[in-house]
Design a protein around this motif. Structure first.
Motif, PDB file in Angstrom:
ATOM      1  N   PRO A 276       0.807  -1.217   0.000  1.00  0.00           N
ATOM      2  CA  PRO A 276       0.000   0.000   0.000  1.00  0.00           C
ATOM      3  C   PRO A 276       0.846   1.276   0.000  1.00  0.00           C
ATOM      4  O   PRO A 276       2.018   1.244   0.396  1.00  0.00           O
ATOM      5  CB  PRO A 276      -0.747  -0.108   1.329  1.00  0.00           C
ATOM      6  N   PRO A 277       0.248   2.412  -0.402  1.00  0.00           N
ATOM      7  CA  PRO A 277       0.951   3.698  -0.293  1.00  0.00           C
ATOM      8  C   PRO A 277       0.908   4.168   1.162  1.00  0.00           C
ATOM      9  O   PRO A 277       0.015   4.903   1.564  1.00  0.00           O
ATOM     10  CB  PRO A 277       0.142   4.621  -1.212  1.00  0.00           C
ATOM     11  N   SER A 278       1.874   3.745   1.937  1.00  0.00           N
ATOM     12  CA  SER A 278       1.843   3.957   3.384  1.00  0.00           C
ATOM     13  C   SER A 278       2.822   5.045   3.814  1.00  0.00           C
ATOM     14  O   SER A 278       3.388   5.768   2.988  1.00  0.00           O
ATOM     15  CB  SER A 278       2.191   2.645   4.101  1.00  0.00           C
ATOM     16  N   PHE A 279       3.073   5.128   5.112  1.00  0.00           N
ATOM     17  CA  PHE A 279       4.042   6.094   5.642  1.00  0.00           C
ATOM     18  C   PHE A 279       5.455   5.791   5.157  1.00  0.00           C
ATOM     19  O   PHE A 279       6.337   6.645   5.236  1.00  0.00           O
ATOM     20  CB  PHE A 279       4.003   6.088   7.176  1.00  0.00           C
ATOM     21  N   MET A 280       5.696   4.600   4.620  1.00  0.00           N
ATOM     22  CA  MET A 280       7.015   4.248   4.093  1.00  0.00           C
ATOM     23  C   MET A 280       7.413   5.157   2.930  1.00  0.00           C
ATOM     24  O   MET A 280       8.588   5.248   2.578  1.00  0.00           O
ATOM     25  CB  MET A 280       7.043   2.786   3.642  1.00  0.00           C
ATOM     26  N   ARG A 281       6.445   5.833   2.339  1.00  0.00           N
ATOM     27  CA  ARG A 281       6.762   6.759   1.243  1.00  0.00           C
ATOM     28  C   ARG A 281       7.645   7.917   1.715  1.00  0.00           C
ATOM     29  O   ARG A 281       8.276   8.583   0.891  1.00  0.00           O
ATOM     30  CB  ARG A 281       5.473   7.306   0.626  1.00  0.00           C
ATOM     31  N   ILE A 282       7.709   8.142   3.008  1.00  0.00           N
ATOM     32  CA  ILE A 282       8.551   9.227   3.537  1.00  0.00           C
ATOM     33  C   ILE A 282      10.015   8.947   3.221  1.00  0.00           C
ATOM     34  O   ILE A 282      10.757   9.848   2.812  1.00  0.00           O
ATOM     35  CB  ILE A 282       8.323   9.393   5.053  1.00  0.00           C
ATOM     36  N   ILE A 283      10.430   7.709   3.388  1.00  0.00           N
ATOM     37  CA  ILE A 283      11.800   7.346   2.987  1.00  0.00           C
ATOM     38  C   ILE A 283      11.836   7.018   1.496  1.00  0.00           C
ATOM     39  O   ILE A 283      12.861   7.183   0.832  1.00  0.00           O
ATOM     40  CB  ILE A 283      12.359   6.176   3.842  1.00  0.00           C
ATOM     41  N   GLY A 284      10.696   6.576   0.970  1.00  0.00           N
ATOM     42  CA  GLY A 284      10.624   6.241  -0.448  1.00  0.00           C
ATOM     43  C   GLY A 284      10.923   7.416  -1.358  1.00  0.00           C
ATOM     44  O   GLY A 284      11.613   7.278  -2.371  1.00  0.00           O
ATOM     45  N   ILE A 285      10.433   8.612  -1.009  1.00  0.00           N
ATOM     46  CA  ILE A 285      10.685   9.775  -1.872  1.00  0.00           C
ATOM     47  C   ILE A 285      12.148  10.183  -1.838  1.00  0.00           C
ATOM     48  O   ILE A 285      12.668  10.735  -2.807  1.00  0.00           O
ATOM     49  CB  ILE A 285       9.773  10.973  -1.511  1.00  0.00           C
ATOM     50  N   GLU A 286      12.828   9.903  -0.719  1.00  0.00           N
ATOM     51  CA  GLU A 286      14.269  10.181  -0.659  1.00  0.00           C
ATOM     52  C   GLU A 286      15.028   9.240  -1.590  1.00  0.00           C
ATOM     53  O   GLU A 286      15.918   9.655  -2.339  1.00  0.00           O
ATOM     54  CB  GLU A 286      14.776  10.015   0.783  1.00  0.00           C
ATOM     55  N   TRP A 287      14.680   7.965  -1.511  1.00  0.00           N
ATOM     56  CA  TRP A 287      15.326   6.959  -2.359  1.00  0.00           C
ATOM     57  C   TRP A 287      15.074   7.251  -3.840  1.00  0.00           C
ATOM     58  O   TRP A 287      15.983   7.168  -4.666  1.00  0.00           O
ATOM     59  CB  TRP A 287      14.797   5.581  -1.962  1.00  0.00           C
ATOM     60  N   LEU A 288      13.847   7.624  -4.160  1.00  0.00           N
ATOM     61  CA  LEU A 288      13.502   7.948  -5.547  1.00  0.00           C
ATOM     62  C   LEU A 288      14.237   9.194  -6.032  1.00  0.00           C
ATOM     63  O   LEU A 288      14.786   9.217  -7.141  1.00  0.00           O
ATOM     64  CB  LEU A 288      11.990   8.165  -5.671  1.00  0.00           C
ATOM     65  N   ALA A 289      14.237  10.243  -5.210  1.00  0.00           N
ATOM     66  CA  ALA A 289      14.905  11.491  -5.598  1.00  0.00           C
ATOM     67  C   ALA A 289      16.385  11.261  -5.840  1.00  0.00           C
ATOM     68  O   ALA A 289      16.975  11.820  -6.775  1.00  0.00           O
ATOM     69  CB  ALA A 289      14.698  12.556  -4.520  1.00  0.00           C
ATOM     70  N   ARG A 290      16.976  10.418  -5.032  1.00  0.00           N
ATOM     71  CA  ARG A 290      18.397  10.104  -5.197  1.00  0.00           C
ATOM     72  C   ARG A 290      18.644   9.363  -6.513  1.00  0.00           C
ATOM     73  O   ARG A 290      19.643   9.604  -7.199  1.00  0.00           O
ATOM     74  CB  ARG A 290      18.854   9.269  -4.019  1.00  0.00           C
ATOM     75  N   ASN A 291      17.733   8.443  -6.889  1.00  0.00           N
ATOM     76  CA  ASN A 291      17.904   7.689  -8.128  1.00  0.00           C
ATOM     77  C   ASN A 291      17.486   8.479  -9.360  1.00  0.00           C
ATOM     78  O   ASN A 291      18.072   8.329 -10.436  1.00  0.00           O
ATOM     79  CB  ASN A 291      17.119   6.377  -8.058  1.00  0.00           C
ATOM     80  N   PHE A 292      16.484   9.327  -9.206  1.00  0.00           N
ATOM     81  CA  PHE A 292      16.049  10.174 -10.321  1.00  0.00           C
ATOM     82  C   PHE A 292      17.062  11.285 -10.599  1.00  0.00           C
ATOM     83  O   PHE A 292      17.359  11.597 -11.744  1.00  0.00           O
ATOM     84  CB  PHE A 292      14.686  10.810 -10.010  1.00  0.00           C
ATOM     85  N   HIS A 293      17.568  11.903  -9.524  1.00  0.00           N
ATOM     86  CA  HIS A 293      18.417  13.094  -9.659  1.00  0.00           C
ATOM     87  C   HIS A 293      19.670  12.970  -8.781  1.00  0.00           C
ATOM     88  O   HIS A 293      19.836  13.716  -7.808  1.00  0.00           O
ATOM     89  CB  HIS A 293      17.623  14.340  -9.273  1.00  0.00           C
ATOM     90  N   PRO A 294      20.557  12.029  -9.098  1.00  0.00           N
ATOM     91  CA  PRO A 294      21.730  11.775  -8.243  1.00  0.00           C
ATOM     92  C   PRO A 294      22.666  12.966  -8.079  1.00  0.00           C
ATOM     93  O   PRO A 294      23.347  13.076  -7.056  1.00  0.00           O
ATOM     94  CB  PRO A 294      22.440  10.612  -8.962  1.00  0.00           C
TER      95      PRO A 294
END
Length: 330
Positions: A276-294
């Protein structure tokens, strides 16, 4: 006279039942859907009365070393939205929760509210789709659970990390991504779907522009369509999809595969992005931002993961565990 007396008694009974909503210190709390259930766990796992579906599944790696044993032993009660095991009012009443958190962002949450009202169970409806609504929603849920201090700590941290990502992405051009789901990787989500909320927020632009056609998403596309999209980055929803992409020779012609920009979403103990789209997205957006825009993400992602797990899950990670969770070698 007798009729008036009966009517008065019914009114008093109704008031008494509804007054339960004012319960200032609920001991047993249930979430109407997975995002709410996991939010309860982050706020106070000892108040959980049950799960929506079995913790271990293709999208989640709910290992005991990252979760409390009491959580893994909870009964599977079910989910109102219909994902996972079904539910009925008798089942809920049997477990006798003091409070139910209702997920406002499911398509038919009004029907859920109506059902819970019939059962005379105190409830509160929480919006949790939009990333930017999470700080206030966490605070609201925590207050309803009489966990004010905990709620403020989690809310403040969430707000801080959201602001960091927003500021980081100012004047940064979005990266075109494809979100790969399904056993063959050819199921995905429309650009307006709640399932890609985190990916869009983290500086990504979904190549699949459409309006969601059903409740669950998982829109089917052809490989020819994907070739036409030729995304810069591919995000695989789980390890099965990731392995399919890397092992199928057809995919090697896509620039994301050529450039080794295919990433599998971490799912320990819960999926970081979706389902589910849970509170884990808080760290998820960091991981994504790092991979999208290193080149723009300046934080130490390993430190952020360590902080997040300690704060939200009360887990102290080793460096080796962090590498394992995000699928990187030391």
């Amino acid at each position: 006279m007798l009729k008036k007396t009966i009517t008065l008694l019914l009114l008093i009974l109704s008031f008494t039942l509804h007054s339960k909503v004012i319960n200032e210190n609920p001991k047993k709390v249930f979430g109407s859907s997975p995002p709410m259930n996991y939010l309860i766990y982050a706020i106070n796992p000892n108040k959980m009365v049950g799960l929506n579906f079995y913790a271990n599944n293709i999208n989640n790696n709910a290992e005991v070393r990252f979760l409390k044993q009491s959580f893994l032993e909870l009964p599977v009660i079910g989910s109102f939205p219909g994902s996972g095991q079904g539910i009925n009012l008798e089942t809920i009443i049997k477990h006798n929760p003091d409070l139910i958190l209702i997920w406002e962002d499911v398509y038919f949450y009004k029907r859920v509210e109506e059902q819970i009202r019939k059962a005379q169970i105190p409830s509160i409806t929480i919006p949790f789709r939009k990333i930017e609504s999470m700080p206030s929603s966490i605070l609201t849920a925590a207050k309803a659970m009489n966990e004010h201090k905990r709620g403020k700590i989690l809310s403040d941290y969430t707000k801080e990390r959201i602001e960091y990502i927003k500021n980081m992405l100012q004047e940064v051009e979005p990266v075109k991504y494809y979100y790969a789901e399904g056993a063959d990787g050819l199921a995905t989500e429309c650009s307006d779907s709640m399932h890609v909320e985190a990916l869009n927020f983290a500086g990504g632009e979904n190549v699949h522009k459409c309006t969601q056609s059903n409740l669950k998403g998982l829109e089917r596309i052809s490989f020819e369509t994907l070739v036409g999209y030729d995304p810069q980055v591919i995000i695989a929803q789980n390890r099965l999809v990731y392995n399919t992409i890397l092992s199928n020779p057809l995919w090697k012609h896509l620039q994301a595969v050529k450039n080794k920009r295919v990433y599998v979403v971490p799912n320990t103990p819960f999926n970081w992005i979706d389902r589910p789209p849970s509170f884990m997205r808080i760290i998820g957006i960091e991981w994504l931002a790092r991979n999208f825009h290193p080149t723009h993400y300046k934080n130490d992602i390993y430190t952020q993961i360590e902080k997040f797990y300690k704060l939200f899950l009360d887990v102290e990670l080793t460096q080796e565990q962090i590498y394992q969770i995000i699928g990187e070698k030391e």
